[in-house]
Structure formats: structure tokens, C-alpha cells
Design an enzyme around this catalytic site. Sequence first.
Site, PDB file in Angstrom:
ATOM      1  N   HIS A  14       0.809  -1.231   0.000  1.00  0.00           N
ATOM      2  CA  HIS A  14       0.000   0.000   0.000  1.00  0.00           C
ATOM      3  C   HIS A  14       0.838   1.275   0.000  1.00  0.00           C
ATOM      4  CE1 HIS A  14       1.070  -0.192   4.243  1.00  0.00           C
ATOM      5  NE2 HIS A  14       0.827   1.105   4.293  1.00  0.00           N
TER       6      HIS A  14
HETATM    7  C1  UD1 Z   1      -1.597   5.818   5.667  1.00  0.00           C
HETATM    8  C2  UD1 Z   1      -0.253   6.300   6.172  1.00  0.00           C
HETATM    9  C3  UD1 Z   1       0.777   5.188   6.034  1.00  0.00           C
HETATM   10  C4  UD1 Z   1       0.292   3.925   6.714  1.00  0.00           C
HETATM   11  C5  UD1 Z   1      -1.089   3.553   6.207  1.00  0.00           C
HETATM   12  C6  UD1 Z   1      -1.629   2.386   6.987  1.00  0.00           C
HETATM   13  C7  UD1 Z   1       0.273   8.690   5.903  1.00  0.00           C
HETATM   14  C8  UD1 Z   1       1.037   9.685   5.121  1.00  0.00           C
HETATM   15  N1  UD1 Z   1       0.238   7.445   5.398  1.00  0.00           N
HETATM   16  O1  UD1 Z   1      -1.464   5.539   4.283  1.00  0.00           O
HETATM   17  O2  UD1 Z   1       1.992   5.587   6.624  1.00  0.00           O
HETATM   18  O3  UD1 Z   1       1.195   2.900   6.450  1.00  0.00           O
HETATM   19  O4  UD1 Z   1      -1.980   4.657   6.378  1.00  0.00           O
HETATM   20  O5  UD1 Z   1      -2.586   1.676   6.279  1.00  0.00           O
HETATM   21  O6  UD1 Z   1      -0.278   9.010   6.934  1.00  0.00           O
HETATM   22  N2  UD1 Z   1      -8.889   4.928   1.740  1.00  0.00           N
HETATM   23  C9  UD1 Z   1     -10.146   4.346   1.818  1.00  0.00           C
HETATM   24  N3  UD1 Z   1     -10.647   4.072   3.048  1.00  0.00           N
HETATM   25  C10 UD1 Z   1      -9.981   4.348   4.193  1.00  0.00           C
HETATM   26  C11 UD1 Z   1      -8.712   4.939   4.102  1.00  0.00           C
HETATM   27  C12 UD1 Z   1      -8.177   5.231   2.868  1.00  0.00           C
HETATM   28  O7  UD1 Z   1     -10.799   4.082   0.810  1.00  0.00           O
HETATM   29  O8  UD1 Z   1     -10.494   4.054   5.289  1.00  0.00           O
HETATM   30  C13 UD1 Z   1      -8.303   5.189   0.395  1.00  0.00           C
HETATM   31  C14 UD1 Z   1      -8.617   6.580  -0.163  1.00  0.00           C
HETATM   32  O9  UD1 Z   1      -8.740   6.457  -1.556  1.00  0.00           O
HETATM   33  C15 UD1 Z   1      -7.366   7.357   0.167  1.00  0.00           C
HETATM   34  C16 UD1 Z   1      -6.269   6.307   0.076  1.00  0.00           C
HETATM   35  O10 UD1 Z   1      -6.882   5.098   0.526  1.00  0.00           O
HETATM   36  O11 UD1 Z   1      -7.156   8.434  -0.709  1.00  0.00           O
HETATM   37  C17 UD1 Z   1      -5.051   6.619   0.922  1.00  0.00           C
HETATM   38  O12 UD1 Z   1      -5.396   6.862   2.287  1.00  0.00           O
HETATM   39  P1  UD1 Z   1      -4.425   7.742   3.239  1.00  0.00           P
HETATM   40  O13 UD1 Z   1      -4.937   7.747   4.621  1.00  0.00           O
HETATM   41  O14 UD1 Z   1      -4.143   9.053   2.601  1.00  0.00           O
HETATM   42  O15 UD1 Z   1      -3.064   6.989   3.193  1.00  0.00           O
HETATM   43  P2  UD1 Z   1      -2.715   5.456   3.332  1.00  0.00           P
HETATM   44  O16 UD1 Z   1      -2.203   4.985   2.017  1.00  0.00           O
HETATM   45  O17 UD1 Z   1      -3.837   4.722   3.955  1.00  0.00           O
HETATM   46  N1  UDP Z   2      -3.636  -5.835   8.880  1.00  0.00           N
HETATM   47  C1  UDP Z   2      -4.948  -6.284   9.055  1.00  0.00           C
HETATM   48  N2  UDP Z   2      -5.660  -6.657   7.947  1.00  0.00           N
HETATM   49  C2  UDP Z   2      -5.141  -6.609   6.698  1.00  0.00           C
HETATM   50  C3  UDP Z   2      -3.814  -6.150   6.522  1.00  0.00           C
HETATM   51  C4  UDP Z   2      -3.094  -5.756   7.637  1.00  0.00           C
HETATM   52  O1  UDP Z   2      -5.437  -6.344  10.177  1.00  0.00           O
HETATM   53  O2  UDP Z   2      -5.861  -6.956   5.737  1.00  0.00           O
HETATM   54  C5  UDP Z   2      -2.870  -5.382  10.064  1.00  0.00           C
HETATM   55  C6  UDP Z   2      -1.559  -6.090  10.306  1.00  0.00           C
HETATM   56  O3  UDP Z   2      -1.728  -7.195  11.151  1.00  0.00           O
HETATM   57  C7  UDP Z   2      -0.702  -5.008  10.954  1.00  0.00           C
HETATM   58  C8  UDP Z   2      -1.270  -3.707  10.428  1.00  0.00           C
HETATM   59  O4  UDP Z   2      -2.527  -4.036   9.839  1.00  0.00           O
HETATM   60  O5  UDP Z   2      -0.834  -5.009  12.361  1.00  0.00           O
HETATM   61  C9  UDP Z   2      -0.370  -3.076   9.418  1.00  0.00           C
HETATM   62  O6  UDP Z   2      -1.004  -1.974   8.842  1.00  0.00           O
HETATM   63  P1  UDP Z   2      -0.596  -1.353   7.452  1.00  0.00           P
HETATM   64  O7  UDP Z   2       0.119  -2.353   6.653  1.00  0.00           O
HETATM   65  O8  UDP Z   2      -1.838  -0.749   6.885  1.00  0.00           O
HETATM   66  O9  UDP Z   2       0.330  -0.132   7.865  1.00  0.00           O
HETATM   67  P2  UDP Z   2       1.874   0.032   8.223  1.00  0.00           P
HETATM   68  O10 UDP Z   2       2.216  -0.904   9.307  1.00  0.00           O
HETATM   69  O11 UDP Z   2       2.654  -0.183   6.973  1.00  0.00           O
HETATM   70  O12 UDP Z   2       1.969   1.469   8.629  1.00  0.00           O
END
Ligand code: UD1
Ligand code: UDP
Length: 357
Positions: free
Chosen positions: A204
Site C-alpha cells: 500500500h
Molecule cells: C496511511 C499512512 C501510512 C500507513 C497507512 C496504513 C500517511 C502519510 N500514510 O497511508 O503511513 O502505512 O496509512 O494503512 O499518513 N482509503 C479508503 N478508506 C480508508 C482509508 C483510505 O478508501 O479508510 C483510500 C482513499 O482512496 C485514500 C487512500 O486510501 O485516498 C489513501 O489513504 P491515506 O490515509 O491518505 O493513506 P494510506 O495509504 O492509507
Molecule cells: N492488517 C490487518 N488486515 C489486513 C492487513 C493488515 O489487520 O488486511 C494489520 C496487520 O496485522 C498489521 C497492520 O494491519 O498489524 C499493518 O497496517 P498497514 O500495513 O496498513 O500499515 P503500516 O504498518 O505499513 O503502517
Amino acid sequence: MISIVLGTRPEIIKMAPVIRACQKKGIDFSVLHTGQHYSYEMDKIFFEELSLPVPYCNLDVGSGTHAEQTGAIMCGIEKMYLENRPDIILVQGDTNTALAGGLVGAKMHIPIGHVEAGLRSNDRSMPEEINRVVVDHISEYLFAPTDDSCNNLVREGIDVTKIYNTGNTVVDSLIQHREIARTKSGVLKRFGVTPNQYLLVTAHRAENVDDKSRIKGIISGIQKVGQQYGMPIIFPMHPRTQKMIQEFGINSEGITIISPVGYLDFLELEAHARLILTDSGGVQEEACILRVPCVTLRENTERPETVEVGGNILAGSDPESIVSSSERIMSSSRMWANPYGDGSAGEQIVEIIKSAD
Ligand code: UD1
Ligand code: UDP
């Protein structure tokens, strides 16, 4: 009063042990949700599964550019704190939620505790690296998970008396839920996979999935690994990645793409995978703790401990490198030690804050 600020999936999972420790020790706390993540499977499912208290406030900021999201969170948090000022703010990790919470605290002279401090990829092109560096330098309490992360902070001139090596709360959460996952999940049956006979994938990171050639390379690499070992590929896909795969029209044949799953199902999928391929920070850690080999789909990692103990290998996004890295890590021993502590990080963090009162 401790204000626990969270907003994304990994923050909910990694703050859960801190919340539990506050509840156990009778500490006054409240949970402030920024709403950075909002889809059911990225947010509410974790509150339900982990039996967490409903946040006293949800700012509902949703998605946006970095400035929009960070700015909206800052305005929302400041308003809440002007009404009800906490004694300390706890933020976790490296998200825009953590950055915004930290900045508001610093401007309002409220002490900040940074859970998971001191991680460094040394890659300033990652938004997360900027966030974690800023938050570390404005925090009063730095809860670092390992010696490496403590050393990073010392090297940057942070006062050693502010740094505590607590281990990572990811271990606490994993220990607290592993058994429940084993008895309750049933996810392997649901997707028709056999223990040790499938690959688990997550991706992601913006620098991977927003870049057509990188995400194409990753998808092609995992398809090749699946073919080589004759194993099904389970890919619970982050909404960001779903959106980009569609936009780029990438062919994902041979991959079982599913919606993101809850923590219990995901732990169970991780624990029984033959190999995990990921660009997630938390997933690199969990694979290492569960002793499941991991291929990291990045050029660098802020979790070098996982590589040093022999549980993780950096492959980037090149298909051939993903294949050769998978071969290497799958043929090596799985007897490495967990570098992330003994699962008492949440309790230690709360004790440290309590004793500083
Ligand atoms: C964010 C964090 C990243 C973390 C990740 C965990 C920042 C800069 N990035 O990235 O460090 O690893 O969360 O998962 O804070 N979206 C949905 N539903 C949701 C959330 C997001 O559809 O509940 C979609 C939207 O299209 C959105 C995109 O995901 O534009 C990105 O979401 P965003 O919160 O900006 O960043 P993440 O990629 O989730
Ligand atoms: N995770 C989850 N369901 C999923 C994928 C990940 O519960 O389908 C959990 C995983 O066990 C871990 C956390 O989400 O604890 C990691 O989150 P993510 O990869 O979104 O973010 P990051 O750690 O890279 O910031």
C-alpha cells in the site's frame, strides 16, 4: 488526562495495548480518532475485534492531499484541546495523524509521547520518514522499540533522558490476540488454503502503488513466485491499492485479491503463510515475530532488525529480484529471535508516564 491520538489501521492495533494498560491501571485517558481511516474494514472492525472503547471524538477528516489531511487534523485537534486540555498526548508511528497530533501538542506546550520512536529508513522521499523525524524531535517521551532505534535518536542529538527502550507494542497486541485468532478466525478454510501452502501479500506504500511501473513489477514478481512454488496467493488489498490497480488496468491473474481483513483473520493468515511479501511496516514486524519468512517490496526499511536476524530480505519492485529473494529467504533457517521485546511495551509506557506525574 492522557489523550491517545489515532486515526489509521496500524495505529489502532498498536495503541490497543496502551489503552488496555491505562484501563488496567485506572489511568484517566481518552481516545481521539482523527478519521484518517474510515472504511469499516480499515477502522471499526478493529475497535470491535479488540474490544476498544469508542473514541470520545472522531474528527472525520477522511482522505486528501498531505496538506489537506494534516491541516484538517491539526485544526480539529486544536479545537478539542482548547476545550479540554490534556496533560500529555500520545501519538504512534509515522502517519499524518501522528504528525498533526504532535505539532498541535508542541504549539500548545502539551508534552508529547511518541510510541514507536526512532525508526529511520533514511529515505526522505517517504512521507512517513518526514513525519517520524519531526515527531521525534518535538516529543518529550520517546518510546523506542529497539537498541537500533534508540541509537538513531541519540545520533540525532536527542537527550538520552527522554528515550526509553520499551519494545514495540506490536508484540503485546500479537500476544494478546494470537490465541483468540487461532480459535475464532477460520479464515484459511474460508479461502480454501492449507497451512504452509500459500503466499500472503500486502502492498500500500504510496511510492509503490501510485507508481505504475513499480506496482506492475510487484504484481508480476508475486505471480512468478506463486507459479514457481505452485502456491495460491492471498492478497488482502488496501483501498489505495485497489484504486490504483483499477486505474492502471493491471492484470492480476492468479492472485486472490480480497478486501482488507480484520486483525484476527490477518494474524491467522500471517502465522500459516509459507512466505509473506509486503511493503507494510507492521507486517514486516509481525512476520518476524511469528517466524514467517518475509520479502520486503521496498529498497530500504526502517525495520533493519528484521533483516539482521535473518527473517526479512529487501527485494524492491523488480520481478526477478522478488523471485530470487523469495528463493533465498524460503531456503534459510526460521530460528531467528524476536527483536521487538517481550510484549510489555504498553504497560511500560503507561508506567513511565505515571511515574513522571
Ligand atoms: C496511511 C499512512 C501510512 C500507513 C497507512 C496504513 C500517511 C502519510 N500514510 O497511508 O503511513 O502505512 O496509512 O494503512 O499518513 N482509503 C479508503 N478508506 C480508508 C482509508 C483510505 O478508501 O479508510 C483510500 C482513499 O482512496 C485514500 C487512500 O486510501 O485516498 C489513501 O489513504 P491515506 O490515509 O491518505 O493513506 P494510506 O495509504 O492509507
Ligand atoms: N492488517 C490487518 N488486515 C489486513 C492487513 C493488515 O489487520 O488486511 C494489520 C496487520 O496485522 C498489521 C497492520 O494491519 O498489524 C499493518 O497496517 P498497514 O500495513 O496498513 O500499515 P503500516 O504498518 O505499513 O503502517
